[in-house]
Enzyme design. Structure first.
Site, PDB file in Angstrom:
ATOM      1  CB  SER A  45      -1.298 -48.555 -21.556  1.00 53.69           C
ATOM      2  OG  SER A  45      -0.450 -47.763 -20.739  1.00 53.69           O
ATOM      3  CE1 TYR A  47       2.245 -42.885  -8.666  1.00 49.57           C
ATOM      4  CE2 TYR A  47       1.255 -43.162  -6.494  1.00 49.57           C
ATOM      5  CZ  TYR A  47       1.125 -43.075  -7.865  1.00 49.57           C
ATOM      6  OH  TYR A  47      -0.111 -43.160  -8.438  1.00 49.57           O
TER       7      TYR A  47
END
Length: 367
Positions: A129, A286
Site C-alpha cells: 500500500s 516516530y
C-alpha cells in the site's frame, strides 16, 4: 507579428508538430504552411534527443520514410518520440542538457520514464500500500523483478494482482516479512538466499505511525522496531548478497520529522528508543525512528561504500495522505485537512503518485 495564446515558450502554436529525425535531431512541421524547420517557432531553440527509447518502445520507419514509434506496453502507435521530454538544447553550436523538473504533481512513472530496469532485482518492504505500492508498481512497469516484502500477505497478493492487471508480464514475487518479529526477518533473508537472486536495489520503506505503546515479541517498542530495528537487521542478514551483487544500493525512506527529536550520541539509549509506557509519546517515537533511519543510512554508506554498495536516505514529502494514519482518528482528520496543500499519492483515475524526490534518487542512479 503573430501572437500565440500560450504560457510557455516551449509550447507549440496551433498547426505545428514536433518530430525527430533518425539521427535524433528535433524539427518542427507546420501543417498549414506545409513547411518544416529546425528552430522552435516561438523560442528559436534547436534541440536533439539522445539515449535509448523508454522501456517497451520501438522505433519504425514507414515506406514513405516517416518515422513512427510503437508503445508495445500500451499497444499504441505515435509519431511523437517519447524522448522529447528529455531533449537536449543546442547552444552556441553545442548541446547542453535540459534538466527535467519534478514537483508535487510529478508521478513516479514520469520520474523513472525512459529507464529500462530489466534484469534488476528489487526488494520493497511494505509494498502492499501507499508509497511502497507505487514504488513497486513503477519499478515493475519498467521491467524490474520486484519482490514485495509484506507483513500482510492477503494485502500483498491484492497488490500483486493490481500490478499484474495493469501489466500481466510484470515480474513480481510476494514474500512474507514481519519487521516486528526478528525471527521472520531472518527467515525472509534465508528464503531469499535460497533463490540465488542478486539484490540491485533494497528499498526500506515499511513504517508505522502514531501507534499506542506496544511491545513486540522481541521486547522492543513497536514503532522503533518496525521503522528502524527490523530494517537494520534485514540489511545485516542480506549483506552477503548485497556485496556479491552488481552496483547494489540501499534506499531508506525516512521523514523530515527526524529533525524534531533530541536524539544524539550523548542521549541515545535503549530506554529512550524503547521507553516504558509512562514515558512513551507516539509522535516522539516516530520522530526518533526516522532519525535512526538517517543515521543508519549514513553509517551504511561509511561502512559499505568500499564494497560498492550505495546508501541513500530520503524524505518522501510532508503529510502524504496514506493509510499510515489509520491508528488515530485525529491524524486522519489533520491529514485530510492539509491534503489540498500537500503532496498526494492519489491522482485522477485512481492511479497513485509517489513523492518525486524519493524516486529521483533511483532514476538518476540506476544504470
Amino acid at each position: 507579428m503573430d501572437v500565440y495564446d500560450t504560457d510557455s515558450e516551449d509550447e507549440l502554436p496551433a498547426g505545428w508538430e514536433e518530430r525527430v529525425t533518425l539521427e535524433g535531431r528535433v524539427y518542427y512541421a507546420n501543417h498549414s504552411l506545409r513547411k518544416t524547420q529546425w528552430e522552435h517557432p516561438l523560442s528559436g531553440k534547436k534541440k536533439y534527443v539522445a539515449g535509448e527509447l523508454p522501456y517497451g518502445w520501438e522505433r519504425k520507419v514507414a515506406e514513405d520514410g516517416q518515422v513512427y514509434f510503437i508503445d508495445h506496453i500500451n499497444s499504441k502507435t505515435t509519431y511523437t518520440d517519447p524522448r522529447l521530454a528529455f531533449a537536449i538544447e543546442e547552444k552556441d553550436g553545442r548541446f547542453r542538457e535540459i534538466k527535467q523538473r519534478f514537483d508535487a504533481g510529478t508521478s513516479a512513472l514520469q520520474v523513472v520514464k525512459g529507464r529500462d530496469l530489466t534484469d534488476n532485482y528489487v526488494i520493497v518492504t511494505g509494498a502492499n500500500s501507499g508509497i511502497g505500492f507505487e514504488t513497486a508498481r513503477t519499478l515493475a512497469l519498467h521491467g524490474a523483478h520486484v519482490v514485495l516484502a509484506c507483513r500482510n500477505t492477503t494485502k500483498g497478493w491484492a497488490a500483486v494482482k493490481a500490478i499484474k492487471k495493469e501489466r500481466p508480464q510484470a515480474e513480481l514475487e510476494l514474500m512474507c516479512l514481519d519487521l516486528c518479529r526478528l525471527s521472520t526477518v531472518k527467515e525472509f533473508a534465508d528464503q531469499y538466499r535460497e533463490k540465488h537472486w542478486p539484490i540491485h536495489i533494497l528499498i526500506l520503506n515499511a513504517g508505522v505511525f502514531s501507534l499506542p505503546h506496544t511491545l513486540t515479541d522481541d521486547g522492543y517498542e513497536a514503532t522503533f522496531q518496525t521503522n528502524h530495528l527490523g530494517h537494520y537487521y534485514l540489511v545485516l542478514c542480506l549483506l552477503g548478497i548485497l556485496k556479491e551483487s552488481e552496483s547494489p544500493r540501499i534506499v531508506t525512506v525516512s521523514a523530515e520529522s527526524h529533525r524534531f527529536t533530541n536524539l544524539n550520541d550523548k542521549t541515545i539509549s535503549e530506554e529512550q528508543l524503547s521507553p516504558p509506557p509512562e514515558y512513551y509519546r507516539a509522535i516522539l517515537a516516530y520522530n526518533q525512528s526516522k532519525m535512526c533511519n538517517v543515521l543508519f543510512a549514513l553509517e551504511c554508506h561509511r561502512r559499505f561504500a568500499k564494497f560498492g554498495i550505495t546508501s541513500n536516505v530520503l524524505h518522501p514529502g510532508n503529510v502524504i495522505s496514506t493509510n499510515i494514519t489509520r491508528h488515530w482518528w485525529l491524524w486522519k482528520v489533520i491529514f485530510t485537512m492539509v491534503r489540498p496543500f500537500a503532496k498526494s499519492k492519489v491522482r485522477k483515475g485512481s492511479k497513485i503518485r509517489n513523492a518525486a524526490e524519493g524516486l529521483e534518487i533511483l532514476a538518476y542512479k540506476i544504470p
